[in-house]
Design an enzyme around this catalytic site. Structure first.
Site, mmCIF file in Angstrom:
data_model
loop_
_atom_site.group_PDB
_atom_site.id
_atom_site.type_symbol
_atom_site.label_atom_id
_atom_site.label_comp_id
_atom_site.label_asym_id
_atom_site.label_seq_id
_atom_site.Cartn_x
_atom_site.Cartn_y
_atom_site.Cartn_z
ATOM 1 N N ASP A 35 62.947 -24.673 59.002
ATOM 2 C CA ASP A 35 62.540 -25.990 59.485
ATOM 3 C C ASP A 35 61.007 -26.003 59.577
ATOM 4 O O ASP A 35 60.344 -25.280 58.838
ATOM 5 C CB ASP A 35 63.200 -26.291 60.838
ATOM 6 C CG ASP A 35 63.440 -27.793 61.061
ATOM 7 O OD1 ASP A 35 62.445 -28.536 61.040
ATOM 8 O OD2 ASP A 35 64.588 -28.211 61.246
ATOM 9 N N HIS A 81 59.339 -26.380 56.472
ATOM 10 C CA HIS A 81 59.104 -27.820 56.315
ATOM 11 C C HIS A 81 57.672 -28.221 56.613
ATOM 12 O O HIS A 81 57.384 -29.401 56.779
ATOM 13 C CB HIS A 81 60.067 -28.607 57.217
ATOM 14 C CG HIS A 81 61.500 -28.476 56.821
ATOM 15 N ND1 HIS A 81 62.523 -29.150 57.464
ATOM 16 C CD2 HIS A 81 62.102 -27.745 55.848
ATOM 17 C CE1 HIS A 81 63.683 -28.831 56.896
ATOM 18 N NE2 HIS A 81 63.456 -27.982 55.922
#
Length: 393
Positions: free
Chosen positions: A219, A242
């Site tokens: 993430d 991310h």
């Protein structure tokens, strides 16, 4: 007679006196092994850890909780303050979570420092062994909420340095409702497919500095949520993951804003995003202002520069309204590298609250060795220097 005392004897007496004086001023050290912890990776060391903390926290002098080399099996650890003096939590060993993910997964936290002022955590490795929990999530089973690996809540004057965090069930490091926090030279690792394993998550905190380190997760490498103020991030190697994000914001109407953020001198490698601001498309009184992204390198990044005010992961449950989060005073400067998608810069702002004061300066982002494209909607600002892709403001 006194005048006949030899010079070597004087030196010896002086050395003894010096040793005694300094011993009386030495920092008390509370070794977890003294209270029953065994570094064999199998014996439950939770209670010895809590005992060592309790004694250190009550010490009127600066004190140390010491974890020597070895592997220590620990369940939920909540280290409560306030303590009477500065605490050093020194880890030379490895802390591992129980193999059954339910053991820590229902509490939300694995290792939590709460209401502690003046705390230094250094060295060592923590491994939450989250793979079983990720499988449960991916298979849609009945799973606990998941635990964050190491958290600081309602803490002040925090130093976290040289720690390695592996395989968190959920977020690796969280800082909530805290101030004057330094995170330096940290290493965070989880597989790229592990869900919600943010590297560092900051919320409702001010004066946070993140300096140096490598973050590879499933993430955001770093996420700055509501109420993040006066944040400095530098020399971070991010990827996979991310990217570094502000948001997501706009979950609630009465939400704290994010302001005074600098991200500089960092490298993004094969990440989904580079630097990003993301907000849900729903009413909110939140804001983002005074943000600088500068001196950044993008290496095969999907979305190197992005403002997304219609954030809706997976395309499900989208509010499909207009974001009330007001974005202003954001600078993107000296950002260079490669994009894996044609649109290297996407600035998609709210139709009811346009982005204002956006500045683009000296940007060079290419796609397949050619110039990339940009997309702008509801954005107002200016550019300076050479900007590739072509400026769309």
């Amino acid at each position: 007679m006194a005048n006949n005392i030899s010079f070597p004897l004087v030196i010896i007496l002086f050395s003894i006196a010096f040793f005694l004086i300094n011993s009386s001023n030495a920092m008390p050290s509370f070794n977890v092994q003294r209270y029953g912890a065994r570094g064999d990776g199998r014996s439950d060391a939770t209670k010895p850890f809590l005992t060592a903390w309790s004694l250190a926290c009550r010490s009127r002098a600066r004190a140390m909780v010491y974890i020597p080399r070895g592997t220590y099996l620990v369940s939920n650890l909540v280290f409560w303050g306030p303590c009477k003096n500065h605490i050093t939590f020194k880890i030379d060993g490895t802390l591992v979570a129980p193999p059954n993910y339910w053991s820590i997964g229902n509490s939300g936290y694995w290792i939590l420092f709460a209401k502690v002022n003046r705390i230094s955590v250094s060295g060592g490795t923590i491994d939450a062994r989250g793979s079983g929990y990720w499988s449960c999530r991916k298979n849609g089973g009945h799973c606990p909420q998941g635990a964050r690996s190491i958290s600081f809540s309602w803490c002040n004057n925090v130093l976290l340095s040289g720690l390695t965090s592996l395989n968190s069930q959920n977020m690796h490091v969280t800082v909530h409702h805290s101030s004057n926090v330094r995170i330096q030279n940290i290493r965070i690792r989880a597989p790229s497919g592990s869900p919600n394993t943010d590297g560092i998550h900051v919320q409702s905190s001010s004066g946070v500095t993140i300096s140096g380190g490598t973050i590879a997760t499933g993430d955001d490498c770093i996420a700055l949520s509501q109420g993040s103020r006066n944040i400095w991030i530098e020399r971070v190697n991010c990827g996979p993951g991310h990217g570094i994000s502000i948001g997501s914001l706009g979950d609630y109407v009465n939400e704290e804003g994010v302001q005074n953020v600098t991200v500089t001198s960092s490298v993004f490698t094969k990440t989904q995003n580079g630097v990003r601001i993301k907000t849900w498309a729903r009413p909110s009184r939140g804001f983002v202002r005074n943000v600088v992204f500068r001196n950044l390198i993008m290496r095969n990044v999907d979305n190197p520069v992005i403002i997304d005010q219609n954030y809706c992961p997976n395309g499900r449950g989208c509010p499909r309204q207009s974001s009330g989060v007001k974005i202003s005073g954001v600078t993107f400067a000296n950002i260079k590298g490669t994009s894996t998608t044609p649109i290297a810069m996407k600035l998609d702002c709210s139709r009811s609250n346009h982005c204002t004061g956006i500045r683009l300066q000296d940007i060079k982002l290419t796609y397949m060795r050619r110039s990339s494209a940009s997309y702008c909607r509801n954005v107002h600002g200016r550019r300076s220097g050479v900007v590739i892709p072509r400026n769309c403001l």
